[in-house]
Motif scaffolding. Sequence first.
Motif, PDB file in Angstrom:
ATOM      1  N   SER A  73      19.028   7.412 -16.194  1.00 51.74           N
ATOM      2  CA  SER A  73      18.139   8.451 -15.693  1.00 51.74           C
ATOM      3  C   SER A  73      17.673   9.350 -16.827  1.00 51.74           C
ATOM      4  CB  SER A  73      18.850   9.339 -14.672  1.00 51.74           C
ATOM      5  OG  SER A  73      19.264   8.611 -13.560  1.00 51.74           O
ATOM      6  N   VAL A  74      16.476   9.898 -16.654  1.00 50.68           N
ATOM      7  CA  VAL A  74      16.004  10.972 -17.522  1.00 50.68           C
ATOM      8  C   VAL A  74      16.433  12.259 -16.825  1.00 50.68           C
ATOM      9  CG1 VAL A  74      14.004  12.096 -18.558  1.00 50.68           C
ATOM     10  CG2 VAL A  74      14.047   9.601 -18.320  1.00 50.68           C
ATOM     11  N   LEU A  75      17.388  12.963 -17.416  1.00 47.97           N
ATOM     12  CA  LEU A  75      17.884  14.198 -16.811  1.00 47.97           C
ATOM     13  C   LEU A  75      16.870  15.322 -16.988  1.00 47.97           C
ATOM     14  CD1 LEU A  75      21.584  14.064 -18.042  1.00 47.97           C
ATOM     15  CD2 LEU A  75      20.699  13.430 -15.793  1.00 47.97           C
ATOM     16  N   SER A  76      16.245  15.366 -18.171  1.00 53.75           N
ATOM     17  CA  SER A  76      15.228  16.381 -18.446  1.00 53.75           C
ATOM     18  C   SER A  76      14.393  15.923 -19.635  1.00 53.75           C
ATOM     19  CB  SER A  76      15.876  17.738 -18.748  1.00 53.75           C
ATOM     20  OG  SER A  76      16.617  17.665 -19.960  1.00 53.75           O
ATOM     21  N   ASP A  82       9.219  25.806 -30.792  1.00 59.80           N
ATOM     22  CA  ASP A  82       8.964  25.349 -32.169  1.00 59.80           C
ATOM     23  C   ASP A  82       8.268  23.988 -32.226  1.00 59.80           C
ATOM     24  OD1 ASP A  82      10.956  23.545 -31.500  1.00 59.80           O
ATOM     25  OD2 ASP A  82      12.258  24.054 -33.194  1.00 59.80           O
ATOM     26  N   GLY A  83       7.922  23.431 -31.059  1.00 60.18           N
ATOM     27  CA  GLY A  83       7.222  22.148 -31.011  1.00 60.18           C
ATOM     28  C   GLY A  83       8.123  20.947 -30.861  1.00 60.18           C
ATOM     29  N   THR A  84       9.427  21.153 -30.848  1.00 60.21           N
ATOM     30  CA  THR A  84      10.371  20.048 -30.671  1.00 60.21           C
ATOM     31  C   THR A  84      10.298  19.548 -29.233  1.00 60.21           C
ATOM     32  OG1 THR A  84      11.856  20.952 -32.342  1.00 60.21           O
ATOM     33  CG2 THR A  84      12.802  19.379 -30.786  1.00 60.21           C
ATOM     34  N   ILE A  85      10.263  18.242 -29.102  1.00 66.03           N
ATOM     35  CA  ILE A  85      10.308  17.596 -27.795  1.00 66.03           C
ATOM     36  C   ILE A  85      11.722  17.053 -27.630  1.00 66.03           C
ATOM     37  CG2 ILE A  85       9.326  15.795 -26.322  1.00 66.03           C
ATOM     38  CD1 ILE A  85       7.256  17.882 -27.205  1.00 66.03           C
ATOM     39  N   ARG A  86      12.341  17.348 -26.488  1.00 68.72           N
ATOM     40  CA  ARG A  86      13.728  16.947 -26.260  1.00 68.72           C
ATOM     41  C   ARG A  86      13.853  16.314 -24.879  1.00 68.72           C
ATOM     42  NH1 ARG A  86      19.317  20.335 -26.570  1.00 68.72           N
ATOM     43  NH2 ARG A  86      20.371  19.198 -24.925  1.00 68.72           N
ATOM     44  N   ALA A  87      14.665  15.259 -24.819  1.00 65.50           N
ATOM     45  CA  ALA A  87      14.966  14.628 -23.536  1.00 65.50           C
ATOM     46  C   ALA A  87      16.463  14.350 -23.468  1.00 65.50           C
ATOM     47  CB  ALA A  87      14.179  13.340 -23.365  1.00 65.50           C
ATOM     48  N   ASP A  88      17.054  14.698 -22.351  1.00 65.76           N
ATOM     49  CA  ASP A  88      18.457  14.391 -22.087  1.00 65.76           C
ATOM     50  C   ASP A  88      18.489  13.190 -21.150  1.00 65.76           C
ATOM     51  OD1 ASP A  88      19.212  16.558 -23.619  1.00 65.76           O
ATOM     52  OD2 ASP A  88      19.524  17.886 -21.914  1.00 65.76           O
ATOM     53  N   LEU A  89      19.301  12.189 -21.518  1.00 61.07           N
ATOM     54  CA  LEU A  89      19.260  10.891 -20.843  1.00 61.07           C
ATOM     55  C   LEU A  89      20.650  10.399 -20.478  1.00 61.07           C
ATOM     56  CD1 LEU A  89      16.968   9.283 -23.561  1.00 61.07           C
ATOM     57  CD2 LEU A  89      16.204  10.340 -21.437  1.00 61.07           C
ATOM     58  N   THR A  90      20.716   9.577 -19.441  1.00 62.58           N
ATOM     59  CA  THR A  90      21.933   8.830 -19.149  1.00 62.58           C
ATOM     60  C   THR A  90      21.592   7.347 -19.156  1.00 62.58           C
ATOM     61  OG1 THR A  90      21.687   8.748 -16.742  1.00 62.58           O
ATOM     62  CG2 THR A  90      22.822  10.661 -17.646  1.00 62.58           C
ATOM     63  N   PHE A  91      22.519   6.568 -19.626  1.00 63.53           N
ATOM     64  CA  PHE A  91      22.386   5.112 -19.662  1.00 63.53           C
ATOM     65  C   PHE A  91      23.619   4.553 -18.964  1.00 63.53           C
ATOM     66  CE2 PHE A  91      20.542   7.015 -23.410  1.00 63.53           C
ATOM     67  CZ  PHE A  91      19.274   6.459 -23.458  1.00 63.53           C
ATOM     68  N   VAL A  92      23.416   3.615 -18.062  1.00 64.91           N
ATOM     69  CA  VAL A  92      24.531   3.000 -17.343  1.00 64.91           C
ATOM     70  C   VAL A  92      24.335   1.493 -17.385  1.00 64.91           C
ATOM     71  CG1 VAL A  92      25.752   2.809 -15.141  1.00 64.91           C
ATOM     72  CG2 VAL A  92      24.747   4.997 -15.809  1.00 64.91           C
ATOM     73  N   ALA A  93      25.410   0.777 -17.694  1.00 66.80           N
ATOM     74  CA  ALA A  93      25.341  -0.684 -17.715  1.00 66.80           C
ATOM     75  C   ALA A  93      26.629  -1.273 -17.166  1.00 66.80           C
ATOM     76  CB  ALA A  93      25.093  -1.197 -19.136  1.00 66.80           C
ATOM     77  N   ILE A  94      26.491  -2.440 -16.592  1.00 63.32           N
ATOM     78  CA  ILE A  94      27.627  -3.193 -16.084  1.00 63.32           C
ATOM     79  C   ILE A  94      27.827  -4.393 -16.997  1.00 63.32           C
ATOM     80  CG2 ILE A  94      28.546  -4.537 -14.157  1.00 63.32           C
ATOM     81  CD1 ILE A  94      26.679  -2.845 -12.327  1.00 63.32           C
ATOM     82  N   GLY A  95      29.035  -4.522 -17.523  1.00 65.38           N
ATOM     83  CA  GLY A  95      29.387  -5.684 -18.327  1.00 65.38           C
ATOM     84  C   GLY A  95      30.281  -6.598 -17.508  1.00 65.38           C
TER      85      GLY A  95
END
Length: 152
Positions: A73-76, A82-95
């Motif tokens: 998911s993209v959390l935000s 200051d022009g910085t672009i930031r994204a907080d993310l989650t990654f989930v995988a099944i092995g």
Amino acid sequence: MTTVLLTMTGCVTQEHIRSRARDHAVDTVREQARHAQEQTAAELAGDPDGRDVPALVARLRTSLDQAVGPGGSVLSAASAADGTIRADLTFVAIGEAGGAGSSASVTVRLCATVEGRPAPRPVASLRDLPCPSNAPTRPGYQSIDEVVTLSD
């Protein structure tokens, strides 16, 4: 004595299978995170002057929705003063792994922040983010066995 040895061998085999399943899941979420970093750099390169920041953030969010994979998911996603672009993310995988009549499935989650600034040669950085306890889960990915980092 023979029975005990066979049982111990069986346990080691199951542990090895579970370890392989975990390794596969960890490799997958780390690859997804690197892909998100590359996607962020590509989006930042598309607007080198950063003139339309809201549109850039919207494009980045759309791009990252694909990069996080089916369980992430993209959390935000936002811009700073200051022009910085930031994204907080989650990654989930099944092995998954199997062998010798046994199988194992391990689900891992990785949380990360990707950020950068539009520029003629944009660079996006990637770093670990503590996973929020209320991180969303998607159908089929609700049971998280382990939270991992970019470089355990």
